[in-house]
Scaffold this motif. Structure first.
Motif, PDB file in Angstrom:
ATOM      1  N   GLU A  36       0.856  -1.185   0.000  1.00 27.86           N
ATOM      2  CA  GLU A  36       0.000   0.000   0.000  1.00 27.86           C
ATOM      3  C   GLU A  36       0.900   1.246   0.000  1.00 27.86           C
ATOM      4  O   GLU A  36       1.804   1.364   0.810  1.00 27.86           O
ATOM      5  N   PRO A  37       0.649   2.203  -0.914  1.00 26.91           N
ATOM      6  CA  PRO A  37       1.490   3.401  -0.955  1.00 26.91           C
ATOM      7  C   PRO A  37       1.144   4.356   0.197  1.00 26.91           C
ATOM      8  O   PRO A  37       0.015   4.826   0.297  1.00 26.91           O
ATOM      9  N   LEU A  38       2.109   4.617   1.052  1.00 23.27           N
ATOM     10  CA  LEU A  38       1.903   5.457   2.231  1.00 23.27           C
ATOM     11  C   LEU A  38       2.208   6.909   1.901  1.00 23.27           C
ATOM     12  O   LEU A  38       3.334   7.248   1.528  1.00 23.27           O
ATOM     13  N   ARG A  39       1.230   7.781   2.092  1.00 21.07           N
ATOM     14  CA  ARG A  39       1.405   9.201   1.752  1.00 21.07           C
ATOM     15  C   ARG A  39       2.029   9.999   2.880  1.00 21.07           C
ATOM     16  O   ARG A  39       2.307  11.165   2.746  1.00 21.07           O
ATOM     17  N   CYS A  41       4.986   8.879   4.489  1.00 19.61           N
ATOM     18  CA  CYS A  41       6.438   8.695   4.402  1.00 19.61           C
ATOM     19  C   CYS A  41       6.904   8.313   3.000  1.00 19.61           C
ATOM     20  O   CYS A  41       8.095   8.072   2.792  1.00 19.61           O
ATOM     21  N   LEU A  42       5.994   8.266   2.042  1.00 19.39           N
ATOM     22  CA  LEU A  42       6.298   8.045   0.627  1.00 19.39           C
ATOM     23  C   LEU A  42       7.089   6.768   0.377  1.00 19.39           C
ATOM     24  O   LEU A  42       8.144   6.754  -0.249  1.00 19.39           O
ATOM     25  N   ARG A  43       6.535   5.688   0.894  1.00 18.78           N
ATOM     26  CA  ARG A  43       7.059   4.348   0.628  1.00 18.78           C
ATOM     27  C   ARG A  43       5.894   3.383   0.664  1.00 18.78           C
ATOM     28  O   ARG A  43       4.794   3.737   1.104  1.00 18.78           O
ATOM     29  N   ASP A  44       6.132   2.156   0.210  1.00 14.63           N
ATOM     30  CA  ASP A  44       5.101   1.134   0.277  1.00 14.63           C
ATOM     31  C   ASP A  44       5.080   0.504   1.666  1.00 14.63           C
ATOM     32  O   ASP A  44       6.133   0.317   2.292  1.00 14.63           O
ATOM     33  N   ALA A  45       3.891   0.174   2.125  1.00 16.71           N
ATOM     34  CA  ALA A  45       3.726  -0.463   3.430  1.00 16.71           C
ATOM     35  C   ALA A  45       4.297  -1.875   3.417  1.00 16.71           C
ATOM     36  O   ALA A  45       4.361  -2.529   2.376  1.00 16.71           O
ATOM     37  N   VAL A  46       4.688  -2.309   4.590  1.00 18.72           N
ATOM     38  CA  VAL A  46       5.174  -3.662   4.816  1.00 18.72           C
ATOM     39  C   VAL A  46       4.032  -4.460   5.440  1.00 18.72           C
ATOM     40  O   VAL A  46       3.255  -3.933   6.248  1.00 18.72           O
ATOM     41  N   ASP A  47       3.923  -5.720   5.070  1.00 20.39           N
ATOM     42  CA  ASP A  47       2.889  -6.602   5.607  1.00 20.39           C
ATOM     43  C   ASP A  47       2.808  -6.483   7.129  1.00 20.39           C
ATOM     44  O   ASP A  47       3.819  -6.552   7.821  1.00 20.39           O
ATOM     45  N   GLY A  48       1.602  -6.263   7.625  1.00 25.11           N
ATOM     46  CA  GLY A  48       1.365  -6.207   9.063  1.00 25.11           C
ATOM     47  C   GLY A  48       1.379  -4.816   9.676  1.00 25.11           C
ATOM     48  O   GLY A  48       0.984  -4.654  10.835  1.00 25.11           O
ATOM     49  N   TYR A  65     -11.377  21.930 -10.180  1.00 27.70           N
ATOM     50  CA  TYR A  65     -10.481  20.777 -10.237  1.00 27.70           C
ATOM     51  C   TYR A  65     -10.104  20.210  -8.865  1.00 27.70           C
ATOM     52  O   TYR A  65      -9.332  19.264  -8.791  1.00 27.70           O
ATOM     53  N   ARG A  66     -10.647  20.760  -7.805  1.00 27.32           N
ATOM     54  CA  ARG A  66     -10.403  20.179  -6.478  1.00 27.32           C
ATOM     55  C   ARG A  66     -11.133  18.857  -6.393  1.00 27.32           C
ATOM     56  O   ARG A  66     -12.260  18.736  -6.865  1.00 27.32           O
ATOM     57  N   GLU A  67     -10.487  17.877  -5.792  1.00 29.91           N
ATOM     58  CA  GLU A  67     -11.136  16.580  -5.645  1.00 29.91           C
ATOM     59  C   GLU A  67     -10.621  15.862  -4.408  1.00 29.91           C
ATOM     60  O   GLU A  67      -9.562  16.183  -3.889  1.00 29.91           O
ATOM     61  N   ILE A  68     -11.387  14.904  -3.959  1.00 27.49           N
ATOM     62  CA  ILE A  68     -11.052  14.114  -2.782  1.00 27.49           C
ATOM     63  C   ILE A  68     -10.879  12.664  -3.229  1.00 27.49           C
ATOM     64  O   ILE A  68     -11.654  12.164  -4.043  1.00 27.49           O
ATOM     65  N   GLY A  69      -9.854  12.022  -2.690  1.00 26.83           N
ATOM     66  CA  GLY A  69      -9.639  10.623  -3.025  1.00 26.83           C
ATOM     67  C   GLY A  69      -9.019   9.875  -1.863  1.00 26.83           C
ATOM     68  O   GLY A  69      -8.494  10.471  -0.923  1.00 26.83           O
ATOM     69  N   PRO A  70      -9.060   8.554  -1.911  1.00 31.35           N
ATOM     70  CA  PRO A  70      -8.557   7.729  -0.820  1.00 31.35           C
ATOM     71  C   PRO A  70      -7.034   7.690  -0.772  1.00 31.35           C
ATOM     72  O   PRO A  70      -6.376   7.667  -1.810  1.00 31.35           O
ATOM     73  N   VAL A  71      -6.492   7.703   0.447  1.00 33.08           N
ATOM     74  CA  VAL A  71      -5.047   7.562   0.663  1.00 33.08           C
ATOM     75  C   VAL A  71      -4.794   6.709   1.905  1.00 33.08           C
ATOM     76  O   VAL A  71      -5.616   6.659   2.814  1.00 33.08           O
ATOM     77  N   PHE A  72      -3.643   6.059   1.918  1.00 34.55           N
ATOM     78  CA  PHE A  72      -3.178   5.308   3.082  1.00 34.55           C
ATOM     79  C   PHE A  72      -2.104   6.106   3.802  1.00 34.55           C
ATOM     80  O   PHE A  72      -1.297   6.798   3.169  1.00 34.55           O
ATOM     81  N   ALA A  73      -2.073   5.992   5.119  1.00 36.81           N
ATOM     82  CA  ALA A  73      -1.011   6.561   5.952  1.00 36.81           C
ATOM     83  C   ALA A  73      -0.836   5.645   7.160  1.00 36.81           C
ATOM     84  O   ALA A  73      -1.712   4.822   7.455  1.00 36.81           O
ATOM     85  N   HIS A  74       0.271   5.804   7.851  1.00 36.12           N
ATOM     86  CA  HIS A  74       0.462   5.047   9.086  1.00 36.12           C
ATOM     87  C   HIS A  74      -0.603   5.450  10.104  1.00 36.12           C
ATOM     88  O   HIS A  74      -0.987   6.624  10.170  1.00 36.12           O
TER      89      HIS A  74
END
Length: 153
Positions: A36-39, A41-48, A65-74
């Motif tokens: 999962e791309p983490l917004r 720390c700008l890296r992919d998540a590690v399993d778990g 042009y403003r829009e809302i979209g899903p993101v992953f973070a710690h």
């Protein structure tokens, strides 16, 4: 020259603290499957890893042009990105590089790139005088990845 910006840590703390996103939707707790791309720390998540999934609206002037979209973070605060350059783990990943002007309107310099030589492609887009920022977005899902701005002397 340019700098890469993750989601602002203050914004992330606000979302974590309130438990809701900009639209008032509850954030979702997620256990990473890995990749999962983490917004934050700008890296992919590690399993778990413990993550949150929430709706994010990049900071732009009011415009159509403003829009809302899903993101992953710690789920908890992390150290953020390792630097201000292009995320090493995301090299080779196709992205939409969406250029914006000062009004927050999409600029015609926007392009899809294959992930090779991202610095060269970003430098070319930022040479356009009217471009004030570039948002990298996931090709398949359209999700915000990070923002790029020129370095100022």
């Amino acid at each position: 020259m340019f700098t890469i910006h993750a989601i602002d840590p203050g914004t992330l703390e606000s979302v974590r603290g309130k438990g809701t996103d900009v639209s008032g939707n509850a954030i979702e707790a997620v256990v990473a499957g890995g990749g999962e791309p983490l917004r934050c720390c700008l890296r992919d998540a590690v399993d778990g890893e413990r993550l949150i999934l929430f709706g994010y609206e990049p900071v732009l002037p009011p415009s159509p042009y403003r829009e809302i979209g899903p993101v992953f973070a710690h789920a908890e605060r992390c150290d953020g990105p390792a630097g201000t350059g292009y995320p090493d783990g995301w090299r080779g990943r196709s992205q939409v590089l969406r250029a914006y002007d000062a009004r927050g309107w999409i600029h015609p310099a926007t392009r899809v790139h294959d992930g090779s030589d991202p610095e060269g492609v970003l430098a070319a887009i930022l040479r356009e005088p009217a471009v004030v920022r570039v948002d990298s977005r996931n090709v398949a899902y359209g999700c915000f990845m990070f923002t790029v701005t020129r370095l100022h002397d």
